[in-house]
Design a protein around this motif. Structure first.
Motif, short mmCIF file in Angstrom:
data_model
loop_
_atom_site.label_atom_id
_atom_site.label_comp_id
_atom_site.label_asym_id
_atom_site.label_seq_id
_atom_site.Cartn_x
_atom_site.Cartn_y
_atom_site.Cartn_z
N ILE A 109 0.83 -1.21 0.00
CA ILE A 109 0.00 0.00 0.00
C ILE A 109 0.87 1.26 0.00
O ILE A 109 0.63 2.20 -0.77
N MET A 110 1.89 1.27 0.85
CA MET A 110 2.70 2.49 0.98
C MET A 110 3.46 2.82 -0.31
O MET A 110 3.59 3.99 -0.67
N ILE A 111 3.96 1.82 -1.01
CA ILE A 111 4.72 2.09 -2.23
C ILE A 111 3.79 2.32 -3.42
O ILE A 111 3.87 3.34 -4.11
N LEU A 112 2.88 1.38 -3.67
CA LEU A 112 2.12 1.39 -4.92
C LEU A 112 0.79 2.13 -4.82
O LEU A 112 0.29 2.63 -5.83
N PHE A 113 0.21 2.22 -3.63
CA PHE A 113 -1.11 2.83 -3.50
C PHE A 113 -1.11 4.10 -2.65
O PHE A 113 -2.15 4.70 -2.46
N MET A 114 0.06 4.51 -2.15
CA MET A 114 0.18 5.79 -1.46
C MET A 114 1.19 6.69 -2.16
O MET A 114 0.84 7.77 -2.64
N ALA A 115 2.46 6.23 -2.25
CA ALA A 115 3.50 7.08 -2.85
C ALA A 115 3.22 7.35 -4.33
O ALA A 115 3.33 8.49 -4.79
N MET A 116 2.87 6.30 -5.09
CA MET A 116 2.65 6.48 -6.52
C MET A 116 1.49 7.44 -6.82
O MET A 116 1.64 8.38 -7.61
N PRO A 117 0.30 7.26 -6.22
CA PRO A 117 -0.78 8.21 -6.54
C PRO A 117 -0.53 9.62 -6.03
O PRO A 117 -0.95 10.59 -6.66
N LEU A 118 0.18 9.75 -4.88
CA LEU A 118 0.50 11.10 -4.41
C LEU A 118 1.43 11.77 -5.41
O LEU A 118 1.29 12.97 -5.73
N VAL A 287 12.14 2.64 -6.90
CA VAL A 287 12.60 3.55 -5.84
C VAL A 287 12.90 4.93 -6.44
O VAL A 287 12.52 5.97 -5.88
N TYR A 288 13.54 4.95 -7.61
CA TYR A 288 13.90 6.22 -8.23
C TYR A 288 12.72 6.84 -8.97
O TYR A 288 12.68 8.07 -9.16
N ILE A 289 11.75 6.03 -9.39
CA ILE A 289 10.51 6.58 -9.94
C ILE A 289 9.86 7.51 -8.93
O ILE A 289 9.40 8.60 -9.28
N VAL A 290 9.83 7.09 -7.66
CA VAL A 290 9.15 7.91 -6.65
C VAL A 290 10.05 8.97 -6.04
O VAL A 290 9.55 10.00 -5.56
N VAL A 291 11.38 8.76 -6.04
CA VAL A 291 12.24 9.74 -5.37
C VAL A 291 12.65 10.89 -6.29
O VAL A 291 12.86 12.02 -5.83
#
Length: 658
Positions: A109-118, A287-291
């Protein structure tokens, strides 16, 4: 007949755990409450017209952000449950199977359903405005991307109360995720929730690459683009190469489970290591997609609140693309302990160390931007400054983990847990919170009150250090990952108890943020942004009113230099004004119900595949096909023009107080 219904219900619904029953009641009450409010205030039509069928990138961005905050709450509750379980030895709040489900869903949830949509929400809010565009390149696809994400997230979260949650870890390594060891439907929920949302993620990557390449305002050359837009572009480049790997990997895993395939089994020619290679070929670039977008946010915020241009603009751009390329050459450091051989280990150790160099360049650029700047400590700037020491710890411990012999000791320990939370909370979450505060007035037309925001900041930051710094020591003391309990003889209890206190401090910080938003809504008139530029911004989004009108720009801006709006304000202060072109009719896309309806059919098909019910997945796939046909052959009336007179009236109304 009644006995068969009872037997089906006992396997279909998750039973036997008071927390699950509490969740059932909460879901039912929340659903009833939403339906009641929409019905009582007669808002169903408003909801359908303004939100469910919208293709406006700004509204799509807001929906992404609202969904991600909901997922942050769900993932945060999972984290608190784990920390309560580990606060002391032999705690029995969660039985081992439930604990495995909790840490699996927390990570996913934290990686794919929280960080990505934010992240995607901030893409939608800022990028078209920063490049002087009226929308994204493919508005219909943009709306479909959101609804696919949302339905995938809902399908995954449904496993909490129906069928049972996945429990093989957030990356679902075989053989634990194979049918032999996970015979229930939890892993199917995992596969199809991620698959459906992953299609939306890939489409978003394509959409924003095309938007940035083709829709920049006249005069905005590549080296005049805002750094956040550059960071989005580099992130999307990674997306279009990395997410197909995830799609294929999960498809092969599902064929193992659903069709009797043996891609990742130990018999009939399969190999679990092939899965681990594939999942990390996606996982480390992820990791770099989100950072990278977080790096772009820090660059924008630090330069604006230091009242200076960003130091080393070109080196920042080059560093982002070096990181994007190198991110695909580091995946094997995630399994040094599995014995890849000295040559392979050496290559990936060096590549992991090398990727720290462009990251270090960025940190020095941010520090030099602040040097001798007139720093204003508003909430977005505070989050940006706090990121630097946090991410420094993550970077230094990452280099430690890159040394293969040392990684043999660190890898399966809490040292690694502390490292990647330093990177993903201290790097990603802090960045997105800074961006959320920074662009909040552009979304909603008012700034958030600073006092509760600063309370939230300090609780978050103190809680972060209190929670994760002890985990480095716990790892060095021998505490391994995925433990659901431990004994008094280990000596781990004091540090685990301190770590749990830190987790609750971060939870209090989140509650202060909720309070901050509620107070902002309550004091809307007092906090209203009447200038469109509350931070004295540098880029084009601050040249238009807040919130931005439907068409964004009444006339497309002509860009002359980097940080064009900041330069324009300087010229205006000297009495130099650009000649504005006349306002003309504006071409805009119409709302469409197809993205929402198609995503519902995707949900139905995914639910059918989870349980192997052909009477669900066949109609679902047929519905998807019908929606695609309708879009391709019958959606000719898909746009309209806003008359020039209407644009003039709108501009006069919203700029009347400027």
């Amino acid at each position: 007949m009644l006995d068969k219904i009872k037997e089906f219900a006992s396997t279909f619904f998750v039973t036997g755990d008071p927390m699950i029953y509490g969740a059932d009641v909460s879901i039912a009450l929340a659903t009833i409450g939403i339906v009641f409010v929409l019905t009582y205030f007669k808002k169903w039509g408003w909801l359908w017209k303004n939100w469910l069928t919208t293709v406006d990138h700004k509204k799509v961005g807001i929906m992404y952000i609202l969904a991600s905050i909901l997922m942050l709450f769900r993932g945060g509750v999972d984290a608190l449950l784990m920390r309560i379980q580990l606060a002391s030895p032999n705690v029995t709040l969660l039985h081992p199977e439930h604990y495995n489900q909790i840490f699996t869903t927390h990570g996913t949830i934290m990686i794919l359903f929280m960080a990505m949509p934010l992240m995607f929400g901030l893409f939608n809010i800022a990028v078209p405005l920063q490049i002087g565009a009226r929308d994204v390149a493919f508005p219909f696809l943009n709306a479909l991307s959101f609804w696919l994400f949302f339905m995938g997230a809902m399908l995954f979260n449904l496993s909490f109360v129906i069928g049972g949650s996945p429990d093989a870890g957030w990356l679902s390594y075989p053989p634990l995720s194979e049918l032999q060891f996970s015979p229930g439907v939890g892993e199917n929920f995992y596969i199809w929730g991620i698959q459906i949302s992953g299609i939306g993620s890939l489409a978003t990557g394509i959409n924003f690459i095309v938007t940035i390449i083709k829709m920049r305002a006249p005069g905005m050359t590549w080296m005049k683009m805002p750094v956040f837009t550059w960071s989005v572009f580099s992130s999307c480049v990674i997306i279009i190469f990395a997410f197909p790997i995830l799609t294929i990997t999960l498809a092969l895993l599902f064929l193992d489970r659903f069709g009797g395939g043996h891609f990742f089994t130990l018999d009939l020619g399969g190999n679990p290591m092939m899965y681990i290679n594939l999942i990390w070929m996606w996982g480390h670039p992820e990791v770099y997609i989100v950072v990278l977008p977080a790096f772009g946010i820090y660059s924008e915020v630090i330069s604006v609140f230091s009242k200076k241009k960003l130091f080393g603009y070109k080196s920042m751009v080059y560093a982002m693309f070096i990181i994007a390329i190198l991110s695909f050459f580091t995946w094997a450091h995630h399994f040094f302990t599995m014995g890849s051989g000295a040559d392979v280990n050496a290559f990936f150790a060096i590549s992991t160390m090398v990727i720290a160099i462009p990251t270090g360049v960025k940190v020095f650029n941010w520090l030099f931007t602040m040097y001798r700047g007139k720093i204003e400590f508003k909430t977005p700037m505070m989050w940006s400054i706090a990121f630097i020491p946090n991410f420094l710890i993550a970077g230094l411990t990452g280099v430690m983990l890159s040394v293969a012999p040392a990684d043999f000791q660190f890898h399966n320990s809490y040292f690694l847990i502390a490292h990647f939370h330093s990177a993903l909370i201290g790097g990603v979450v802090f960045g997105y919170l800074a961006g959320l505060y920074y662009w909040w007035p552009k979304m909603f037309g008012f700034t958030l009150p600073e006092t509760p925001g600063k309370w939230a900041f300090w609780f978050w930051n103190i809680g972060f250090y209190v929670c994760f710094i002890p985990q480095y020591s716990l790892g060095l003391m021998g505490m391994t990952r995925r433990l659901s309990t431990y004994g008094w003889d280990t000596g781990w209890q004091p540090l685990n108890f301190v770590s749990t206190i830190g987790a609750f401090l971060m939870g209090i910080g989140f509650l202060f943020q909720v309070l901050q938003i509620l107070l902002g809504i309550k004091n809307f008139r007092k906090l209203k942004d009447t200038t469109g530029d509350p931070w004295n911004g540098h880029t084009l989004e601050w040249s238009i009113p807040s919130p931005a009108p439907e068409y964004n720009f009444a006339t497309i801006p002509q860009v002359e230099e980097r940080d064009d709006w900041w330069a324009e304000k300087d010229k205006r202060a000297k009495g130099i004004f650009r000649k504005q072109p006349p306002i003309e009719a504006i071409h805009m896309p119409k709302n469409s119900a197809i993205p929402f309806i198609m995503s519902v059919f995707f949900f139905i098909a995914g639910f059918g595949f989870v349980f192997g019910w052909s009477f669900f997945y066949i109609p679902g796939l047929i519905g998807v096909a019908i929606c695609m046909i309708c879009r391709s052959f019958f959606s000719y009336d898909a746009d309209y023009y806003i008359p020039a007179d209407e644009v003039k009236r709108t501009e006069a109304a919203i700029r009347g107080s400027v």
